[in-house]
Design a protein around this motif. Sequence first.
Motif, PDB file in Angstrom:
ATOM      1  N   UNK A 242       0.811  -1.649  -0.070  1.00  0.00           N
ATOM      2  CA  UNK A 242      -0.110  -0.249   0.118  1.00  0.00           C
ATOM      3  C   UNK A 242       0.337   0.903   0.180  1.00  0.00           C
ATOM      4  N   UNK A 243       2.438   1.284  -0.433  1.00  0.00           N
ATOM      5  CA  UNK A 243       2.864   2.249   0.168  1.00  0.00           C
ATOM      6  C   UNK A 243       2.808   3.297   1.546  1.00  0.00           C
ATOM      7  N   UNK A 244       1.934   2.810   2.573  1.00  0.00           N
ATOM      8  CA  UNK A 244       1.740   3.497   3.986  1.00  0.00           C
ATOM      9  C   UNK A 244       2.475   3.353   4.717  1.00  0.00           C
ATOM     10  N   UNK A 245       2.786   4.453   5.704  1.00  0.00           N
ATOM     11  CA  UNK A 245       3.322   4.086   6.954  1.00  0.00           C
ATOM     12  C   UNK A 245       2.963   4.216   7.966  1.00  0.00           C
ATOM     13  N   UNK A 246       3.228   3.098   9.095  1.00  0.00           N
ATOM     14  CA  UNK A 246       1.832   2.791   9.633  1.00  0.00           C
ATOM     15  C   UNK A 246       3.299   2.913  11.297  1.00  0.00           C
ATOM     16  N   UNK A 247       2.642   3.816  11.815  1.00  0.00           N
ATOM     17  CA  UNK A 247       3.666   4.094  13.349  1.00  0.00           C
ATOM     18  C   UNK A 247       2.964   3.913  14.704  1.00  0.00           C
ATOM     19  N   UNK A 248       3.174   3.023  15.775  1.00  0.00           N
ATOM     20  CA  UNK A 248       3.057   2.534  16.565  1.00  0.00           C
ATOM     21  C   UNK A 248       3.587   2.600  17.931  1.00  0.00           C
ATOM     22  N   UNK A 249       2.605   3.258  18.747  1.00  0.00           N
ATOM     23  CA  UNK A 249       4.128   3.206  19.703  1.00  0.00           C
ATOM     24  C   UNK A 249       2.722   4.097  21.502  1.00  0.00           C
ATOM     25  N   UNK A 250       3.106   3.912  22.165  1.00  0.00           N
ATOM     26  CA  UNK A 250       2.058   4.365  23.674  1.00  0.00           C
ATOM     27  C   UNK A 250       2.133   5.842  23.809  1.00  0.00           C
ATOM     28  N   UNK A 251       1.473   6.338  24.919  1.00  0.00           N
ATOM     29  CA  UNK A 251       1.150   7.283  25.312  1.00  0.00           C
ATOM     30  C   UNK A 251       0.162   7.648  26.566  1.00  0.00           C
ATOM     31  N   UNK A 252       1.097   8.578  27.317  1.00  0.00           N
ATOM     32  CA  UNK A 252       0.087   8.856  28.820  1.00  0.00           C
ATOM     33  C   UNK A 252      -0.119  10.506  28.598  1.00  0.00           C
ATOM     34  N   UNK A 253      -1.670  10.056  29.842  1.00  0.00           N
ATOM     35  CA  UNK A 253      -1.903  11.711  30.713  1.00  0.00           C
ATOM     36  C   UNK A 253      -0.840  11.498  31.654  1.00  0.00           C
ATOM     37  N   UNK A 254      -0.842  13.148  31.474  1.00  0.00           N
ATOM     38  CA  UNK A 254       0.358  13.944  32.877  1.00  0.00           C
ATOM     39  C   UNK A 254      -0.484  14.592  33.561  1.00  0.00           C
ATOM     40  N   UNK A 255      -1.332  15.493  33.208  1.00  0.00           N
ATOM     41  CA  UNK A 255      -2.161  15.881  34.129  1.00  0.00           C
ATOM     42  C   UNK A 255      -3.657  16.783  33.766  1.00  0.00           C
ATOM     43  N   UNK A 256      -4.690  16.982  34.170  1.00  0.00           N
ATOM     44  CA  UNK A 256      -5.110  17.729  34.015  1.00  0.00           C
ATOM     45  C   UNK A 256      -5.638  18.913  34.794  1.00  0.00           C
ATOM     46  N   UNK A 257      -5.944  20.238  34.080  1.00  0.00           N
ATOM     47  CA  UNK A 257      -5.601  21.714  34.734  1.00  0.00           C
ATOM     48  C   UNK A 257      -7.120  22.443  34.268  1.00  0.00           C
ATOM     49  N   UNK A 258      -6.657  24.093  35.034  1.00  0.00           N
ATOM     50  CA  UNK A 258      -8.093  24.633  34.409  1.00  0.00           C
ATOM     51  C   UNK A 258      -6.940  25.901  34.129  1.00  0.00           C
ATOM     52  N   UNK A 259      -6.859  26.950  33.598  1.00  0.00           N
ATOM     53  CA  UNK A 259      -6.279  28.270  33.677  1.00  0.00           C
ATOM     54  C   UNK A 259      -6.766  29.710  34.034  1.00  0.00           C
ATOM     55  N   UNK A 260      -6.485  29.941  34.571  1.00  0.00           N
ATOM     56  CA  UNK A 260      -7.419  30.851  35.258  1.00  0.00           C
ATOM     57  C   UNK A 260      -7.417  32.312  34.604  1.00  0.00           C
ATOM     58  N   UNK A 261      -6.099  33.124  34.227  1.00  0.00           N
ATOM     59  CA  UNK A 261      -6.040  33.765  33.342  1.00  0.00           C
ATOM     60  C   UNK A 261      -4.946  34.060  32.632  1.00  0.00           C
TER      61      UNK A 261
END
Length: 261
Positions: A242-261
């Motif tokens: 198919x001539x396509x490239x497929x990339x496999x790997x992991x990923x992770x959460x770091x944190x959730x937050x809120x920008x006040x200003x």
Amino acid sequence: MNFSKMTGLGNDFIIIDEKEISKEVDRSHLAKKLCDRRFGIGADGLMVLSYKQSPIFLEMYNSDGSQASTCGNALRCIGKYLYETNWTSTENIEIDTTSGIKNLQLETRDNKVYSVTVNMGVPIIHSRNLELENFNCVVIDIGNLHSVIFTPYLTDELVLEWGPEIEKHSSFENGVNVNFVHIQTRKSIRVKTWERGAGKTLACGSGASASMVAAFLKGEVENKVMVNLDGGTLEINLEEQEKVVKMKGGCDWVFHGKVIN
């Protein structure tokens, strides 16, 4: 403004629903502000999700405020984000980007995403021998533009010295990502990347993909390669039929937050 921070092998991103951003806000300026590691949240890029259309549209900004067309590590993070926040229950997701629709295949267990495979598309080879600053570069477009440089030695000093120079070289009107590659075996390469608009990062998914393709064109590796980056390892597979490239790997959460200003 609510946000999440995620990382793909140390390549980190701020993810925001566009409903959190006022219409009058300059998103380029917002990216520079939020990505600043001393005065902001700190990240390599800002990802803005729009749910107004199907498939979901992902708008990407580098830490310097410039817009990116695609990012393999960010796409993996987005797949995990959408699945684990219950935006979708399917393991096959399509994401629209400025470089086209990207297909993600999730590997899940107990409602958690453990790895994501991204179809990076068909690579376009621009040049196999472009001489830049004493380097021979293979230039590959894989949704965004990459120069690939093979070297017998691979150091941070090499990346920091030449990455900024080549990124802004006159040969590239809008700049270029710069990858330095050392061949380890037929099934393994080592890559360090200077990313356009972000600088040296711990990992670059599209850079890993472009580097693997360049090594394959040289006849140095097989069509499935483990790409070792500062932040971890990605599996890159060039599907020759198919001539396509497929990339496999992991990923992770770091944190959730809120920008006040």
